[in-house]
Design a protein around this motif. Structure first.
Motif, PDB file in Angstrom:
ATOM      1  N   PRO A  54       0.818  -1.207   0.000  1.00  0.00           N
ATOM      2  CA  PRO A  54       0.000   0.000   0.000  1.00  0.00           C
ATOM      3  C   PRO A  54       0.855   1.262   0.000  1.00  0.00           C
ATOM      4  CG  PRO A  54      -0.178  -1.157   2.114  1.00  0.00           C
ATOM      5  CD  PRO A  54       0.694  -1.975   1.224  1.00  0.00           C
ATOM      6  N   VAL A  55       0.306   2.301  -0.606  1.00  0.00           N
ATOM      7  CA  VAL A  55       0.880   3.643  -0.570  1.00  0.00           C
ATOM      8  C   VAL A  55      -0.228   4.523  -0.005  1.00  0.00           C
ATOM      9  CG1 VAL A  55       1.865   5.543  -1.907  1.00  0.00           C
ATOM     10  CG2 VAL A  55       2.289   3.170  -2.610  1.00  0.00           C
ATOM     11  N   LEU A  56       0.000   5.075   1.179  1.00  0.00           N
ATOM     12  CA  LEU A  56      -1.023   5.857   1.871  1.00  0.00           C
ATOM     13  C   LEU A  56      -0.570   7.300   2.023  1.00  0.00           C
ATOM     14  CD1 LEU A  56      -1.810   3.274   4.696  1.00  0.00           C
ATOM     15  CD2 LEU A  56      -2.986   3.556   2.500  1.00  0.00           C
ATOM     16  N   TRP A  57      -1.389   8.214   1.521  1.00  0.00           N
ATOM     17  CA  TRP A  57      -1.150   9.643   1.706  1.00  0.00           C
ATOM     18  C   TRP A  57      -2.040  10.044   2.873  1.00  0.00           C
ATOM     19  CZ3 TRP A  57       0.983  12.839  -2.588  1.00  0.00           C
ATOM     20  CH2 TRP A  57       1.505  12.047  -3.627  1.00  0.00           C
ATOM     21  N   LYS A  58      -1.429  10.490   3.961  1.00  0.00           N
ATOM     22  CA  LYS A  58      -2.174  10.777   5.185  1.00  0.00           C
ATOM     23  C   LYS A  58      -2.092  12.252   5.539  1.00  0.00           C
ATOM     24  CE  LYS A  58      -1.679   6.236   7.345  1.00  0.00           C
ATOM     25  NZ  LYS A  58      -1.279   5.538   8.578  1.00  0.00           N
ATOM     26  N   GLY A  59      -3.191  12.726   6.135  1.00  0.00           N
ATOM     27  CA  GLY A  59      -3.208  14.076   6.665  1.00  0.00           C
ATOM     28  C   GLY A  59      -2.487  14.112   7.997  1.00  0.00           C
ATOM     29  N   GLN A  60      -2.343  15.309   8.567  1.00  0.00           N
ATOM     30  CA  GLN A  60      -1.638  15.475   9.837  1.00  0.00           C
ATOM     31  C   GLN A  60      -2.253  14.655  10.964  1.00  0.00           C
ATOM     32  OE1 GLN A  60      -1.778  19.809   9.921  1.00  0.00           O
ATOM     33  NE2 GLN A  60       0.462  19.830   9.888  1.00  0.00           N
ATOM     34  N   ASP A  61      -3.561  14.432  10.895  1.00  0.00           N
ATOM     35  CA  ASP A  61      -4.235  13.681  11.954  1.00  0.00           C
ATOM     36  C   ASP A  61      -4.178  12.161  11.729  1.00  0.00           C
ATOM     37  OD1 ASP A  61      -5.959  13.358   9.827  1.00  0.00           O
ATOM     38  OD2 ASP A  61      -7.728  14.147  10.866  1.00  0.00           O
ATOM     39  N   GLY A  62      -3.477  11.736  10.667  1.00  0.00           N
ATOM     40  CA  GLY A  62      -3.339  10.307  10.386  1.00  0.00           C
ATOM     41  C   GLY A  62      -4.422   9.730   9.498  1.00  0.00           C
ATOM     42  N   THR A  63      -5.395  10.557   9.119  1.00  0.00           N
ATOM     43  CA  THR A  63      -6.476  10.103   8.242  1.00  0.00           C
ATOM     44  C   THR A  63      -5.945   9.866   6.837  1.00  0.00           C
ATOM     45  OG1 THR A  63      -8.046  11.440   9.487  1.00  0.00           O
ATOM     46  CG2 THR A  63      -8.750  10.703   7.304  1.00  0.00           C
ATOM     47  N   VAL A  64      -6.283   8.710   6.270  1.00  0.00           N
ATOM     48  CA  VAL A  64      -5.879   8.410   4.897  1.00  0.00           C
ATOM     49  C   VAL A  64      -6.736   9.246   3.951  1.00  0.00           C
ATOM     50  CG1 VAL A  64      -5.735   6.627   3.112  1.00  0.00           C
ATOM     51  CG2 VAL A  64      -5.121   6.084   5.480  1.00  0.00           C
ATOM     52  N   ILE A  65      -6.054  10.000   3.082  1.00  0.00           N
ATOM     53  CA  ILE A  65      -6.735  10.863   2.121  1.00  0.00           C
ATOM     54  C   ILE A  65      -6.677  10.242   0.726  1.00  0.00           C
ATOM     55  CG2 ILE A  65      -6.719  13.157   1.059  1.00  0.00           C
ATOM     56  CD1 ILE A  65      -5.378  14.078   3.769  1.00  0.00           C
ATOM     57  N   VAL A  66      -5.509   9.689   0.401  1.00  0.00           N
ATOM     58  CA  VAL A  66      -5.303   9.041  -0.892  1.00  0.00           C
ATOM     59  C   VAL A  66      -4.636   7.698  -0.610  1.00  0.00           C
ATOM     60  CG1 VAL A  66      -4.095   9.173  -3.107  1.00  0.00           C
ATOM     61  CG2 VAL A  66      -5.048  11.247  -2.090  1.00  0.00           C
ATOM     62  N   GLU A  67      -5.128   6.670  -1.303  1.00  0.00           N
ATOM     63  CA  GLU A  67      -4.518   5.356  -1.132  1.00  0.00           C
ATOM     64  C   GLU A  67      -4.270   4.728  -2.487  1.00  0.00           C
ATOM     65  OE1 GLU A  67      -7.321   3.122   1.205  1.00  0.00           O
ATOM     66  OE2 GLU A  67      -8.575   2.671  -0.518  1.00  0.00           O
ATOM     67  N   GLY A  68      -3.341   3.813  -2.496  1.00  0.00           N
ATOM     68  CA  GLY A  68      -3.024   3.088  -3.715  1.00  0.00           C
ATOM     69  C   GLY A  68      -2.112   1.931  -3.384  1.00  0.00           C
ATOM     70  N   ASN A  69      -1.542   1.362  -4.429  1.00  0.00           N
ATOM     71  CA  ASN A  69      -0.629   0.235  -4.271  1.00  0.00           C
ATOM     72  C   ASN A  69       0.502   0.360  -5.281  1.00  0.00           C
ATOM     73  OD1 ASN A  69      -3.496  -0.993  -3.490  1.00  0.00           O
ATOM     74  ND2 ASN A  69      -1.886  -2.052  -2.364  1.00  0.00           N
ATOM     75  N   VAL A  70       1.670  -0.146  -4.913  1.00  0.00           N
ATOM     76  CA  VAL A  70       2.804  -0.189  -5.827  1.00  0.00           C
ATOM     77  C   VAL A  70       2.501  -1.239  -6.891  1.00  0.00           C
ATOM     78  CG1 VAL A  70       5.275  -0.667  -6.061  1.00  0.00           C
ATOM     79  CG2 VAL A  70       4.421   0.512  -4.001  1.00  0.00           C
ATOM     80  N   THR A  71       2.519  -0.827  -8.161  1.00  0.00           N
ATOM     81  CA  THR A  71       2.158  -1.729  -9.259  1.00  0.00           C
ATOM     82  C   THR A  71       3.335  -2.066 -10.173  1.00  0.00           C
ATOM     83  OG1 THR A  71       1.415   0.135 -10.614  1.00  0.00           O
ATOM     84  CG2 THR A  71      -0.254  -0.983  -9.267  1.00  0.00           C
ATOM     85  N   ALA A  72       4.432  -1.320 -10.064  1.00  0.00           N
ATOM     86  CA  ALA A  72       5.644  -1.626 -10.834  1.00  0.00           C
ATOM     87  C   ALA A  72       6.836  -1.162 -10.018  1.00  0.00           C
ATOM     88  CB  ALA A  72       5.633  -0.945 -12.191  1.00  0.00           C
ATOM     89  N   LEU A  73       7.899  -1.976 -10.033  1.00  0.00           N
ATOM     90  CA  LEU A  73       9.054  -1.661  -9.210  1.00  0.00           C
ATOM     91  C   LEU A  73      10.322  -2.269  -9.803  1.00  0.00           C
ATOM     92  CD1 LEU A  73      10.122  -0.580  -6.406  1.00  0.00           C
ATOM     93  CD2 LEU A  73       9.757  -2.903  -5.587  1.00  0.00           C
TER      94      LEU A  73
END
Length: 156
Positions: A54-73
């Motif tokens: 998972p790739v989680l973009w979180k606000g200052q309060d820890g709330t997930v705002i944007v989520e995704g997953n690594v699909t190529a590496l």
């Protein structure tokens, strides 16, 4: 409908390993991620950057705002991950090229960082969101460049 992508590049005076560090090390990613807040709450990005993670973009309060997953590496070469605003109930179908893709190519001690984000054509007002995202990346890329060059120049 024509596909809509952000397509930007920057040349960085650092190895691809140092650019990779600026992109994926939370110490640095939290600094460039703030550009996506557009004056709102600061973002942080949490991921272990492994394929499928998972790739989680979180606000200052820890709330997930944007989520995704690594699909190529391919470390130091390519990193792609999906991005979904969790506040939106609509999740369009994702193709292999969708999300945010970082491509790094190193030559003579310099790295070209290429960013591709989209496809925005699947969204309502996709052109508007693509243009807004382009403006943000035009601020993010110089920050990544500066941090990677500082990392490259530090004495270890």
């Amino acid at each position: 409908m024509e596909k809509l992508f952000v397509d930007e590049s920057i040349v960085i005076n650092a190895s691809s390993a140092k650019v990779w560090e600026a992109l994926t090390n939370r110490i640095y990613s939290d600094k460039w991620a703030t550009e996506f807040s557009s004056g709102g709450p600061q973002f942080s990005i949490e991921s272990d950057w492994n394929l499928g993670s998972p790739v989680l973009w979180k606000g200052q309060d820890g709330t997930v705002i944007v989520e995704g997953n690594v699909t190529a590496l391919k470390p130091h070469k390519i990193l792609r991950f999906t991005v979904f605003d969790v506040r939106s109930s609509e999740r369009p179908a994702v193709t292999e090229e969708d999300g945010i893709t970082f491509k790094l190519s190193e030559q003579d001690g310099k790295t070209t960082l290429h960013i591709l984000q989209g496809d925005f054509s699947v969204m309502n007002d996709g052109e508007k969101y693509r243009d807004l995202s382009t403006e943000i990346w035009e601020k993010v890329l110089p920050k990544v460049k500066s941090m990677a060059e500082q990392i490259n120049n530090r004495i270890t």
